[in-house]
Design a protein around this motif. Sequence first.
Motif, PDB file in Angstrom:
ATOM      1  N   LEU A  28       3.157   2.565   4.529  1.00 19.03           N
ATOM      2  CA  LEU A  28       3.606   3.442   5.616  1.00 19.03           C
ATOM      3  C   LEU A  28       2.448   4.132   6.326  1.00 19.03           C
ATOM      4  O   LEU A  28       2.661   4.880   7.265  1.00 19.03           O
ATOM      5  N   ASP A 216      -0.155   7.625  -5.906  1.00 23.13           N
ATOM      6  CA  ASP A 216       0.727   6.833  -5.016  1.00 23.13           C
ATOM      7  C   ASP A 216       1.233   5.636  -5.816  1.00 23.13           C
ATOM      8  O   ASP A 216       1.084   4.489  -5.421  1.00 23.13           O
ATOM      9  N   LYS A 218       3.928   4.202  -6.304  1.00 21.20           N
ATOM     10  CA  LYS A 218       5.210   3.558  -6.039  1.00 21.20           C
ATOM     11  C   LYS A 218       5.131   2.097  -6.468  1.00 21.20           C
ATOM     12  O   LYS A 218       4.040   1.508  -6.519  1.00 21.20           O
ATOM     13  N   ASP A 235      -4.103   0.330  -3.661  1.00 21.81           N
ATOM     14  CA  ASP A 235      -3.886   1.498  -2.810  1.00 21.81           C
ATOM     15  C   ASP A 235      -4.516   2.752  -3.417  1.00 21.81           C
ATOM     16  O   ASP A 235      -3.822   3.716  -3.757  1.00 21.81           O
ATOM     17  N   GLU A 261      14.194   2.960  -0.871  1.00 26.07           N
ATOM     18  CA  GLU A 261      13.673   4.286  -0.499  1.00 26.07           C
ATOM     19  C   GLU A 261      14.347   4.802   0.780  1.00 26.07           C
ATOM     20  O   GLU A 261      14.549   5.990   0.954  1.00 26.07           O
ATOM     21  N   GLN A 310       9.313  13.994  -1.974  1.00 25.56           N
ATOM     22  CA  GLN A 310       9.384  12.981  -0.915  1.00 25.56           C
ATOM     23  C   GLN A 310      10.486  13.318   0.088  1.00 25.56           C
ATOM     24  O   GLN A 310      10.340  13.066   1.284  1.00 25.56           O
ATOM     25  N   ARG A 313       8.868  15.828   2.316  1.00 27.17           N
ATOM     26  CA  ARG A 313       7.846  15.242   3.205  1.00 27.17           C
ATOM     27  C   ARG A 313       8.483  14.409   4.316  1.00 27.17           C
ATOM     28  O   ARG A 313       8.073  14.488   5.471  1.00 27.17           O
ATOM     29  N   TYR A 324       3.830  11.336  11.101  1.00 25.00           N
ATOM     30  CA  TYR A 324       3.054  10.937   9.919  1.00 25.00           C
ATOM     31  C   TYR A 324       3.398   9.533   9.449  1.00 25.00           C
ATOM     32  O   TYR A 324       2.553   8.645   9.467  1.00 25.00           O
TER      33      TYR A 324
HETATM   34  C1  GN1 Z   1       2.827   6.575   1.660  1.00 23.47           C
HETATM   35  O1  GN1 Z   1       0.625   4.221   2.011  1.00 23.47           O
HETATM   36  P1  GN1 Z   1       1.900   4.083   1.249  1.00 23.47           P
HETATM   37  O2  GN1 Z   1       2.998   3.527   2.071  1.00 23.47           O
HETATM   38  O3  GN1 Z   1       1.685   3.360  -0.061  1.00 23.47           O
HETATM   39  C2  GN1 Z   1       2.313   7.957   1.244  1.00 23.47           C
HETATM   40  C3  GN1 Z   1       2.847   8.313  -0.135  1.00 23.47           C
HETATM   41  C4  GN1 Z   1       4.348   8.317  -0.086  1.00 23.47           C
HETATM   42  C5  GN1 Z   1       4.833   6.963   0.383  1.00 23.47           C
HETATM   43  C6  GN1 Z   1       6.330   6.932   0.558  1.00 23.47           C
HETATM   44  C7  GN1 Z   1      -1.259   8.864   1.922  1.00 23.47           C
HETATM   45  O4  GN1 Z   1       2.319   5.588   0.793  1.00 23.47           O
HETATM   46  O5  GN1 Z   1       2.386   9.581  -0.519  1.00 23.47           O
HETATM   47  O6  GN1 Z   1       4.868   8.604  -1.333  1.00 23.47           O
HETATM   48  O7  GN1 Z   1       4.244   6.582   1.627  1.00 23.47           O
HETATM   49  N1  GN1 Z   1       0.857   7.978   1.272  1.00 23.47           N
HETATM   50  C8  GN1 Z   1       0.211   8.983   1.892  1.00 23.47           C
HETATM   51  O8  GN1 Z   1       6.767   5.618   0.586  1.00 23.47           O
HETATM   52  O9  GN1 Z   1       0.786   9.934   2.419  1.00 23.47           O
END
Ligand code: GN1
Length: 364
Positions: A28, A216, A218, A235, A261, A310, A313, A324
């Motif tokens: 994201l 992170d 996930k 990541d 999600e 989350q 956010r 964002y």
């Molecule tokens: C973002 O970059 P990505 O998609 O792996 C985010 C995480 C959130 C996530 C929600 C730097 O991760 O903190 O949990 O999206 N990364 C940043 O899917 O804000």
Amino acid sequence: MDERLKQIVGHFALDGNVTDIRPLGNGLINDTFRVVTDGPDDYVLQRVNQSIFQDVDLLQHNIDCVTRHIREKLVAAGETDIDRKVLHFLPERTTGKSYWTDGKEWWRVSVFIRDALTFEAVTPEYAGYAGVAFGQFEAMLADLPDKLGEPIPDFHNMELRARQLREAVAADAAGRMADPEVRGLVAEIQSYEEEMCKAERMYREGILPKRICHCDTKVNNMLFDSDGNILCVIDLDTVMPSFVFSDFGDFLRTAANTGAEDDPNLENVSFNMEIFKAFAKGYLSTASAFLTPVERENLPFAATLFPYMQTVRFFADYINGDTYYKIKYPEHNLVRTRAQWKLFLDARSKVPEMALYLRNESDK
Ligand code: GN1
Ligand code: MG
């Protein structure tokens, strides 16, 4: 093939000729591409989102330290196939740094890990392997000699995230507070705020430590081999000191969710206790060695904290007018908010069951 991307790749010493560059994954934040070559390896090209990561030097310093340290540990442990177990970033041709920039955009290239699988959902068996791997990841970083900075200061600080939601509501930059659903949800979310800011209070009281975490975790940031073992965690942008709750909680936020999600159908969304149990069991098998009793007792809290954080956010971003997270349609962040909120409520209702399971495990 995009000629500009090909030019950017040319700043790094790849083995072989580039034959294709195509989008990869569904993060994201950053833009990610697979660079296909006629040589032995393919590569991953990534544009670091500099509006979010303002100090790319610091960020890459963290990544360089962490990948070097893990590589050394793997070598010392006599591991084989190390290039598939830790990321390898290529140096830029003239500066030798692990990124190239023209002052406007920041790019980096790593070796694409072959025969690796990613998942949006895992079975309890795979969740168990993931738990073991996370405990190991944290244990490997426990004696990192370098000091890491915070690429996003206070990234997983719940008090800050709650404040950002309050600020978004007050500013109402996109006029979205006119919607009664949005106002109702704000009030409901805020009614749990004090409970969910517990980690920061324990930290101030000196009873909860910070350790190097991934921040992170996930499930789609894990690479698995075809036997279900975790090859490596990708990541690494957000690797920084945090509470262990970060990695434990964010993995479950994604892996234990029976829906997506951003599931528009809330009936799909619930917190899967079988995944929780398998993951927690695996995690404790390797993390018990360093976890304090306070950390251990609060693992069920961690499983609720991350859906909550989350929610906050995504919702703050929706109210701010989607500045964002990448979105695919106008209400996307609201849909994400509803799904994460449902997950939070369901996980929270299962805290007693989680606590009971952990107590029984530690009695074994
Ligand atoms: C973002 O970059 P990505 O998609 O792996 C985010 C995480 C959130 C996530 C929600 C730097 O991760 O903190 O949990 O999206 N990364 C940043 O899917 O804000
Ligand atoms: Mg990702």
